[in-house]
Design a protein around this motif. Structure first.
Motif, short mmCIF file in Angstrom:
data_model
loop_
_atom_site.label_atom_id
_atom_site.label_comp_id
_atom_site.label_asym_id
_atom_site.label_seq_id
_atom_site.Cartn_x
_atom_site.Cartn_y
_atom_site.Cartn_z
N TYR A 240 0.61 -1.39 0.09
CA TYR A 240 0.07 -0.02 -0.21
C TYR A 240 0.91 1.46 -0.24
O TYR A 240 1.94 1.21 0.97
CB TYR A 240 -1.04 -0.01 1.27
CG TYR A 240 -1.76 -0.76 1.45
CD1 TYR A 240 -3.37 -0.82 0.42
CD2 TYR A 240 -1.79 -2.24 2.05
CE1 TYR A 240 -3.90 -2.05 0.73
CE2 TYR A 240 -2.74 -3.24 1.65
CZ TYR A 240 -4.07 -3.53 1.18
OH TYR A 240 -4.52 -4.02 1.59
N ASP B 112 -2.95 5.30 -2.03
CA ASP B 112 -3.49 4.02 -1.65
C ASP B 112 -4.90 5.26 -0.54
O ASP B 112 -5.56 5.04 -0.53
CB ASP B 112 -3.46 2.49 -1.09
CG ASP B 112 -2.95 2.04 -2.22
OD1 ASP B 112 -3.82 1.46 -3.00
OD2 ASP B 112 -2.07 1.88 -2.85
N ILE C 83 -9.59 2.68 1.98
CA ILE C 83 -8.88 1.44 1.15
C ILE C 83 -9.37 0.77 0.36
O ILE C 83 -9.88 1.07 -0.92
CB ILE C 83 -7.62 0.32 2.18
CG1 ILE C 83 -6.83 1.30 2.88
CG2 ILE C 83 -7.41 -0.68 0.84
CD1 ILE C 83 -5.81 1.57 1.99
#
Length: 228
Positions: A6, A55, A124
């Motif tokens: 991420y 992200d 997310i």
């Protein structure tokens, strides 16, 4: 099994808090790459030069050179989920953040609470959905442009193509030709038919897919097959 890495952007002048956010995110997401800036100016300079694909964005509301809400309005984060945070408990701070385009606002005191973990997973997931929708919209816009180009091309080429068919027919009917000349006329016929078939095939089914052909990325023609 491939583990997702991420990409996280943090904009906050309080480095101790930034480190706490990193620690919390590492426990929640496991694999993260964090890019952090202590001022809006440095973040803006970076974002305008690069094309980062984050992200999650975490941004403080009170920074040395301005308000986080004003920075969010600039649209530099694209469709990325933005978590606005602040120690300021004034109601208007929350309103300004959400009104500017933040996905969610959270008090910094809530960083260590169970809510934070659920919130991060939600942001997310929301961001992944937003990216998929954005990619889909881009493909639809691209496809619509292709359809218009096909329609224009078909219209513009129809008259000269009809003239080629007519001239080839006249040449075959009215004149005697040597073998090489007949082969050339036959090649004109085959090539003209091929052009007409490609145009009509695309017009019937413009949902094209990309493929690699002769070391080039091209669109596969529906029903494409070699001419004999």
């Amino acid at each position: 099994m491939l583990v997702q890495n991420y990409q996280i952007l943090i904009i906050d002048d309080d480095l101790s808090f930034t480190n706490l956010v990193k620690i919390r995110l590492e426990k929640i997401l496991k694999n993260i790459n964090v890019q952090n800036f202590e001022s809006l100016a440095s973040a803006e300079k970076f974002l305008k030069k690069a094309d980062p694909n984050y992200d999650l964005v975490v941004i403080d509301q009170h920074l040395p050179d301005g308000l986080g809400s004003d920075f969010i309005k600039k649209g530099l984060f694209g469709s990325t989920a933005v978590l606005s945070m602040s120690s300021d408990q004034a109601i208007e701070i929350t309103a300004k953040s959400i009104g500017a385009g933040a996905t969610f606002f959270l008090q910094k005191d809530d960083l260590t609470k169970p809510l934070f973990e659920y919130l991060i997973h939600g942001l997310i997931q929301r961001n992944q959905i937003a990216k998929e929708l954005s990619d889909t919209n881009k493909k639809l816009v691209k496809l619509d442009t292709i359809k218009k180009m096909i329609s224009t091309f078909k219209h513009e080429i129809n008259n000269p193509l009809t003239a080629i068919f007519g001239a080839s027919f006249i040449l075959k009917r009215k004149y005697e030709h040597e073998k090489e000349q007949m082969e050339a006329i036959s090649l004109i016929d085959i090539s003209s038919k091929r052009i007409k078939e490609i145009i009509e095939s695309i017009d019937r089914n413009p949902d094209l897919t990309e493929e690699s052909k002769s070391n080039q990325n091209v669109y596969k023609i529906p029903g494409d097959k070699p001419w004999k």
